[in-house]
Scaffold this active site. Structure first.
Site, PDB file in Angstrom:
ATOM      1  N   GLU A 149       7.308  -6.737   0.901  1.00  0.00           N
ATOM      2  CA  GLU A 149       6.083  -6.611   1.705  1.00  0.00           C
ATOM      3  C   GLU A 149       5.137  -7.784   1.474  1.00  0.00           C
ATOM      4  O   GLU A 149       4.608  -8.346   2.428  1.00  0.00           O
ATOM      5  CB  GLU A 149       5.363  -5.295   1.377  1.00  0.00           C
ATOM      6  CG  GLU A 149       6.018  -4.056   1.966  1.00  0.00           C
ATOM      7  CD  GLU A 149       5.813  -3.927   3.481  1.00  0.00           C
ATOM      8  OE1 GLU A 149       5.129  -4.772   4.071  1.00  0.00           O
ATOM      9  OE2 GLU A 149       6.350  -2.970   4.059  1.00  0.00           O
ATOM     10  N   LYS A 180       0.856  -1.185   0.000  1.00  0.00           N
ATOM     11  CA  LYS A 180       0.000   0.000   0.000  1.00  0.00           C
ATOM     12  C   LYS A 180       0.892   1.234   0.000  1.00  0.00           C
ATOM     13  O   LYS A 180       1.698   1.434   0.914  1.00  0.00           O
ATOM     14  CB  LYS A 180      -0.907  -0.010   1.226  1.00  0.00           C
ATOM     15  CG  LYS A 180      -1.788   1.225   1.321  1.00  0.00           C
ATOM     16  CD  LYS A 180      -2.805   1.125   2.432  1.00  0.00           C
ATOM     17  CE  LYS A 180      -3.623   2.398   2.535  1.00  0.00           C
ATOM     18  NZ  LYS A 180      -4.597   2.334   3.623  1.00  0.00           N
ATOM     19  N   ARG A 184     -10.755   9.876   2.217  1.00  0.00           N
ATOM     20  CA  ARG A 184     -10.595  10.530   3.523  1.00  0.00           C
ATOM     21  C   ARG A 184     -11.705  11.558   3.746  1.00  0.00           C
ATOM     22  O   ARG A 184     -12.134  11.768   4.873  1.00  0.00           O
ATOM     23  CB  ARG A 184      -9.199  11.142   3.633  1.00  0.00           C
ATOM     24  CG  ARG A 184      -8.120  10.056   3.649  1.00  0.00           C
ATOM     25  CD  ARG A 184      -6.712  10.617   3.659  1.00  0.00           C
ATOM     26  NE  ARG A 184      -5.724   9.557   3.490  1.00  0.00           N
ATOM     27  CZ  ARG A 184      -4.431   9.761   3.278  1.00  0.00           C
ATOM     28  NH1 ARG A 184      -3.962  11.000   3.223  1.00  0.00           N
ATOM     29  NH2 ARG A 184      -3.596   8.740   3.138  1.00  0.00           N
ATOM     30  N   TYR A 202     -15.233   0.986  -6.722  1.00  0.00           N
ATOM     31  CA  TYR A 202     -16.500   1.704  -6.577  1.00  0.00           C
ATOM     32  C   TYR A 202     -17.334   1.584  -7.851  1.00  0.00           C
ATOM     33  O   TYR A 202     -18.476   2.033  -7.878  1.00  0.00           O
ATOM     34  CB  TYR A 202     -16.223   3.177  -6.225  1.00  0.00           C
ATOM     35  CG  TYR A 202     -15.339   3.295  -4.995  1.00  0.00           C
ATOM     36  CD1 TYR A 202     -15.868   3.055  -3.726  1.00  0.00           C
ATOM     37  CD2 TYR A 202     -13.974   3.561  -5.097  1.00  0.00           C
ATOM     38  CE1 TYR A 202     -15.063   3.106  -2.602  1.00  0.00           C
ATOM     39  CE2 TYR A 202     -13.163   3.610  -3.977  1.00  0.00           C
ATOM     40  CZ  TYR A 202     -13.714   3.379  -2.732  1.00  0.00           C
ATOM     41  OH  TYR A 202     -12.903   3.419  -1.625  1.00  0.00           O
ATOM     42  N   SER A 219     -10.429   5.564  -4.460  1.00  0.00           N
ATOM     43  CA  SER A 219     -11.346   6.699  -4.573  1.00  0.00           C
ATOM     44  C   SER A 219     -10.894   7.752  -5.582  1.00  0.00           C
ATOM     45  O   SER A 219     -11.701   8.260  -6.361  1.00  0.00           O
ATOM     46  CB  SER A 219     -11.533   7.339  -3.193  1.00  0.00           C
ATOM     47  OG  SER A 219     -10.298   7.763  -2.654  1.00  0.00           O
ATOM     48  N   LYS A 263      -2.210  -1.498  -3.759  1.00  0.00           N
ATOM     49  CA  LYS A 263      -3.081  -0.327  -3.682  1.00  0.00           C
ATOM     50  C   LYS A 263      -2.255   0.948  -3.728  1.00  0.00           C
ATOM     51  O   LYS A 263      -1.262   1.024  -3.018  1.00  0.00           O
ATOM     52  CB  LYS A 263      -3.840  -0.403  -2.363  1.00  0.00           C
ATOM     53  CG  LYS A 263      -4.744   0.757  -2.080  1.00  0.00           C
ATOM     54  CD  LYS A 263      -5.370   0.593  -0.744  1.00  0.00           C
ATOM     55  CE  LYS A 263      -6.274   1.771  -0.485  1.00  0.00           C
ATOM     56  NZ  LYS A 263      -6.846   1.752   0.810  1.00  0.00           N
ATOM     57  N   LYS A 274       1.403   9.933   5.841  1.00  0.00           N
ATOM     58  CA  LYS A 274       1.469   8.518   6.208  1.00  0.00           C
ATOM     59  C   LYS A 274       2.744   7.846   5.677  1.00  0.00           C
ATOM     60  O   LYS A 274       2.816   6.627   5.566  1.00  0.00           O
ATOM     61  CB  LYS A 274       0.211   7.807   5.713  1.00  0.00           C
ATOM     62  CG  LYS A 274      -1.080   8.339   6.352  1.00  0.00           C
ATOM     63  CD  LYS A 274      -2.278   7.427   6.098  1.00  0.00           C
ATOM     64  CE  LYS A 274      -3.526   7.926   6.851  1.00  0.00           C
ATOM     65  NZ  LYS A 274      -4.674   6.992   6.706  1.00  0.00           N
TER      66      LYS A 274
END
Ligand code: PBG
Length: 324
Positions: free
Chosen positions: A234, A196, A206, A314, A275, A249, A218
């Protein structure tokens, strides 16, 4: 002889193209993200995600029934936590009667066959809007994974089929698997957001959950978008720690990573068409600059072609309408 090689033969009609198509989308490829809010009979459009809504639990149940009828088989739950319930440790995340836990129970009761996956990270519950516990401005790893493990058990107790840790702390898959084992949840799966990236494209999400970080960014836990080998490390770590499905992602700026991950591991690979990727297509379509339906199909097909076995998107309902 090169002269006799006519590559256009296989492209000359819709029938022949469909016969030789290498990638086909199907409803079972899609995971449908759902944003759940407190209240009744409420359906709020998310400003930066036109056509996508936050739903109260009763409306969520109606939505899940619809999704099931359309052939969609998995949902990924996110909840919007009330501000007054937020704290640094994400205490509300462990509430057995919290909105997430109530939602899991209600969905499994209404549509038992629907696979219920749940987001596991502290950000919607955190007064700092970070995915982990904050100590002196730092997001601390080991205390956070203890809470994530408890949160996962709490979701399993409510009936979640899979937990989806999206926090990028080290060792969280191991901690979660261990906690699930200890509590006898040997059938609960883990879909890990393994690779990610720290991405600007999470902005609309968010907004949807009012979960933007209150300070900083982040980047000390999510990955640097300059890196490729780090993604392989990872996912390998997560597979060793017991992840059933690994995720990349975002999806679109990371199609190369999806392919590399697909080649590196033997567990199913999912990708999150996030998003900001949704918002860009919606915005350009609204301006009349692209054809929305075509953009949806091309985008989702490219993600699957890159190597994704599953796609959280979505656009799931639109895609099903367009392919069936
Ligand atoms: C939170 C989380 C995020 C998304 C899924 N889980 C945002 C973030 O890490 O800030 C993003 C989803 C999207 O943008 O569609 N842990």
């Amino acid at each position: 002889m090169a002269t006799y090689r006519r590559n256009r033969i296989l492209r000359q009609s819709a029938s022949i193209r469909s016969m030789v198509a290498e990638t086909r989308l199907s409803p079972s490829d899609f995971i449908v993200p759902l944003f759940i809010i407190e209240g009744e009979n409420t359906r709020d459009e998310i400003a930066s995600m036109p056509g996508y809504h936050r739903l109260s639990l009763d409306r969520t149940i109606d939505e899940v029934r619809d999704l099931w009828t359309m052939g969609l088989r998995s949902v990924l739950l996110f909840i919007k936590c009330k501000d007054e319930l937020k704290d640094n440790k994400g205490t509300e995340a462990l509430n057995p009667d919290g909105l997430m836990q109530r939602s899991i129970r209600a969905i499994k009761e209404a549509v038992p066959g629907m696979l219920v996956m749940t987001d596991v990270a502290l950000d919607p519950y955190s007064s700092f809007g970070h995915d982990g516990i904050v100590v002196k401005g730092e997001i601390v790893n080991d205390p956070t994974i203890k809470v994530l493990a408890e949160m996962s058990v709490s979701h399993a107790q409510a009936g979640a089929d899979m937990v989806a840790p999206s926090d990028m702390m080290d060792g969280r898959v191991h901690a979660i698997r261990n906690a699930l084992e200890q509590q006898g949840f040997t059938k609960t799966g883990i879909m890990s957001y393994s690779a990610k990236y720290a991405s600007c494209f999470y902005g609309p999400f968010r907004d949807a959950l009012d979960s933007a970080p209150g300070f900083g960014d982040k980047k000390t836990y999510q990955m640097d978008f300059a890196n490729r080998l780090e993604a392989i490390r990872e996912v390998q770590t997560d597979v060793e720690e017991g992840a059933d499905i690994v995720m990349v992602k975002p999806a679109l700026s990371y199609l190369d990573i999806i392919r590399e991950v697909k080649n590196a591991v033997s567990v199913p690979v999912s990708a999150y068409n996030i998003s900001g990727e949704y918002a860009m297509i919606k915005a350009a379509a609204k301006m009349g600059w692209i054809d929305e339906d075509k953009a949806i199909l091309e985008t989702l097909t490219s993600i699957k072609r890159a190597g994704a076995d599953l796609i959280a998107t979505y656009f799931a309902k639109d895609a099903v309408r367009l392919i069936t």
